[in-house]
Design a protein around this motif. Structure first.
Motif, short mmCIF file in Angstrom:
data_model
loop_
_atom_site.label_atom_id
_atom_site.label_comp_id
_atom_site.label_asym_id
_atom_site.label_seq_id
_atom_site.Cartn_x
_atom_site.Cartn_y
_atom_site.Cartn_z
N UNK A 1 17.99 -34.10 -40.97
CA UNK A 1 16.74 -33.56 -41.26
C UNK A 1 15.89 -34.69 -42.16
N UNK A 2 16.63 -34.97 -43.22
CA UNK A 2 16.04 -35.72 -44.33
C UNK A 2 15.71 -37.08 -43.87
N UNK A 3 16.96 -37.65 -42.91
CA UNK A 3 16.49 -39.08 -42.50
C UNK A 3 15.67 -39.30 -41.66
N UNK A 4 15.51 -38.03 -40.55
CA UNK A 4 14.41 -38.23 -39.37
C UNK A 4 13.04 -38.01 -40.15
N UNK A 5 12.83 -37.08 -41.25
CA UNK A 5 11.68 -37.07 -41.77
C UNK A 5 11.22 -38.49 -42.58
N UNK B 1 8.03 -40.82 -41.63
CA UNK B 1 7.15 -41.30 -42.81
C UNK B 1 6.84 -42.59 -42.80
N UNK B 2 8.07 -43.58 -42.45
CA UNK B 2 7.65 -44.98 -42.56
C UNK B 2 7.37 -45.60 -41.13
N UNK C 1 10.36 -35.70 -34.18
CA UNK C 1 9.41 -34.89 -33.93
C UNK C 1 9.72 -33.33 -33.51
N UNK C 2 10.72 -33.59 -32.62
CA UNK C 2 11.09 -32.13 -31.93
C UNK C 2 11.64 -31.31 -32.74
#
Length: 196
Positions: free
Chosen positions: A157-161, A165-166, A193-194
């Protein structure tokens, strides 16, 4: 009485290199017999265009490594895990022979390692990409895939957020590797996004 001269011994490294070169050519020839490009269900393993059989001798080491990457991604998308395991060591050796790897090659190597079950090597490639450029999309995509494979949902989750963001700023850089791997980047963004 003089002893008969001993036959000259060949360097084991030279013999290994020659064997690898012959094996690589055989793999490339086998890959040429395969049917045309096959995309995975997510559309992310579509091979690059490659030279015809007559052009094999003119391929650079990087192009040969790319051919093996394409072959393994195709086999993985077809669920042919035995074939992935067969070709993966050849591909890893081909990438190792290239010397210093850029982000594109590290991503390719990481994906080969990932689909063949070598998550440590895959993680090392993601880490190397992100150490050089902390927001590099391919590094984030690869690291997220590894986290998901390991069942580390918090890291995933941290990596996908971070990826979300970038994304705009990074895609605006228009790096060649982003164009080459755009399908994988887009799929990772869609999944991110899902998961929100």
């Amino acid at each position: 009485m003089r002893a008969s001269p001993q036959p000259a011994t060949r360097s084991p490294l030279l013999l290994w290199g020659l064997g690898l070169a012959v094996l690589t050519v055989l793999v490339i020839l086998a890959a040429q017999r395969a049917s045309g490009p096959v995309a995975s269900a997510g559309g992310v393993n579509a091979p690059r265009s490659m030279p015809t059989a007559g052009d094999i001798s003119s391929m650079s080491p990087r192009e040969r490594a790319g051919r093996l990457f394409d072959r393994i991604m195709r086999l993985s998308s077809e669920g042919k895990t035995d074939s992935v395991q067969f070709f993966a060591p050849m591909a890893l050796a081909a990438f190792e022979s290239l010397g210093e790897l850029d982000s594109d090659l590290r991503f390719d190597l990481g994906r080969i390692a990932e689909v063949s079950g070598n998550l440590e090597l895959a993680a090392a490639q993601a880490d190397s990409i992100l150490m050089a450029a902390p927001d590099h999309l391919l590094g984030l995509v690869l690291a997220a895939r590894i986290a998901k494979s390991r069942g580390d949902e918090a890291r995933y989750r941290a990596l996908t957020q971070r990826l979300l963001a970038v994304q705009e700023r990074e895609l605006a850089r228009d790096l060649p590797e982003y164009t080459m791997h755009r399908a994988e980047i887009d799929l990772a963004l869609q999944q991110a996004r899902s998961a929100r």
